[in-house]
Design an enzyme around this catalytic site. Structure first.
Site, PDB file in Angstrom:
ATOM      1  N   SER A  79       0.752  -1.270  -0.065  1.00 50.31           N
ATOM      2  CA  SER A  79       0.085  -0.081   0.016  1.00 50.31           C
ATOM      3  C   SER A  79       0.931   1.249   0.050  1.00 50.31           C
ATOM      4  O   SER A  79       1.504   1.429  -0.887  1.00 50.31           O
ATOM      5  CB  SER A  79      -1.074   0.132   1.119  1.00 50.31           C
ATOM      6  OG  SER A  79      -1.914   1.014   0.928  1.00 50.31           O
ATOM      7  N   HIS A 188      -8.511   0.849  -0.432  1.00 49.98           N
ATOM      8  CA  HIS A 188      -8.609  -0.228  -1.416  1.00 49.98           C
ATOM      9  C   HIS A 188      -9.750  -0.671  -2.059  1.00 49.98           C
ATOM     10  O   HIS A 188      -9.889  -2.056  -2.078  1.00 49.98           O
ATOM     11  CB  HIS A 188      -7.250  -1.235  -1.071  1.00 49.98           C
ATOM     12  CG  HIS A 188      -5.866  -0.536  -0.829  1.00 49.98           C
ATOM     13  ND1 HIS A 188      -5.319  -0.114  -2.010  1.00 49.98           N
ATOM     14  CD2 HIS A 188      -5.429  -0.491   0.257  1.00 49.98           C
ATOM     15  CE1 HIS A 188      -4.079   0.319  -1.261  1.00 49.98           C
ATOM     16  NE2 HIS A 188      -4.229   0.090   0.079  1.00 49.98           N
TER      17      HIS A 188
END
Length: 303
Positions: A79, A188
């Site tokens: 991430s 996400h």
């Protein structure tokens, strides 16, 4: 987090000073002195974690003679860690990375009203089973796999009611545990599209150079080096699945058997060992880890 490194090594202090200058504020004061609730705000946490990672890398470069371009087969990050990886590989400047992560944190927080979204960890289900759970739970809302972390750990993200349903469904499908995560937004997933748009605009304004070592992209789980593609995949990452399990498997398949986790925490080191048989994971996050990292790097060079 990071203070001991900055106190002990000028190379680390220089990174923190550059991040402070880029943001126009003393983020280091928040990192070192808190308060914790201010540091945990995602617009602070994201550049803070990057700063600690890159500062740690600079110490390895200074103390162990490590070179990303010479010694690393790939760089990768989970991430926001993907930005840290690009800074480490010289693809992004530290200053640009700090500003991008501040923008990313603010945009992600603003994308969905507080309480409207959620994330949950499904433990003990493989990726395909978790996707099936998310699909069944959606019922016209958003519920999708956000992180495929490996080791039977998949995180789903989306509308709060849909994620709640996923937790209950997972418990009937053999999950060892299914639980909501204490996060501030549903990262996400498709609900993050406003943040993806903000990052597309921000990334269009910065220079991205070919990385010194190929980047294993979160959304592709394969290596890329083209600056335009890196830019595009960073935008896709905001709403896409972090394919960490496949990324580690890809690197292992390319012959990588030593993984160095640079920065705060040891979570990825544990995941790597569960994903890739025989992999050696080395976590480097503070002054006490530097000597062991030097030994591990020396062993890697002799292998």
């Amino acid at each position: 987090m990071g203070k001991a490194l900055a106190d002990a090594f000028p190379a680390a202090r220089a990174v923190f000073d550059e991040v402070d200058a880029a943001l126009g504020e003393k983020l280091t004061a928040i990192i070192w002195d808190g308060p914790a609730e201010t540091l945990q705000l995602t617009e602070n946490a994201q550049p803070a974690l990057m700063a600690v990672s890159v500062a740690t890398l600079r110490v390895l470069e200074a103390e162990a003679g490590f070179s990303v371009g010479r010694d690393a087969a790939f760089v990768a990050g989970h991430s926001l860690g993907e930005y840290s990886a690009l800074a480490a590989a010289g693809s992004l400047t530290i200053s640009d990375t700090a500003r991008l992560l501040r923008t990313r944190g603010l945009a992600m927080q603003k994308a969905v009203p507080v309480g409207a979204g959620a994330m949950a960890a499904l433990l003990g289900l493989d990726y395909e089973a978790a996707i099936a759970v998310a699909s069944e739970a959606a019922q016209g809302q958003v519920c999708q796999a956000a992180n495929d972390n490996g080791g039977g750990q998949v995180v789903v993200s989306g509308d709060k009611a849909a994620v709640d349903r996923a937790v209950e469904i997972a418990k009937t499908r053999g999950a060892k545990r299914a639980m909501l995560l204490p996060v501030s937004a549903p990262f996400h997933c498709k609900l993050m599209q406003p943040a993806a748009d903000a990052m597309a605009a921000a990334l269009a304004k910065v220079t991205i150079k070919p990385p010194a070592a190929p980047l294993v992209s979160n959304v592709l789980a394969s290596a890329i080096t083209d600056p335009d593609e890196i830019r595009r995949r960073l935008v896709e990452q905001v709403t896409g699945t972090v394919r960490w399990r496949e990324s580690v498997a890809y690197m292992a398949g390319q012959g990588v058997n030593r993984f160095f986790e640079i920065g705060a925490g040891k979570v990825l080191t544990g995941l790597v060992k569960r994903i890739a048989d025989g992999a050696v994971g080395v976590a480097v996050g503070g002054p006490n880890d530097i000597a062991a990292a030097k030994d591990a790097l020396a062993a890697a060079k002799q292998a």
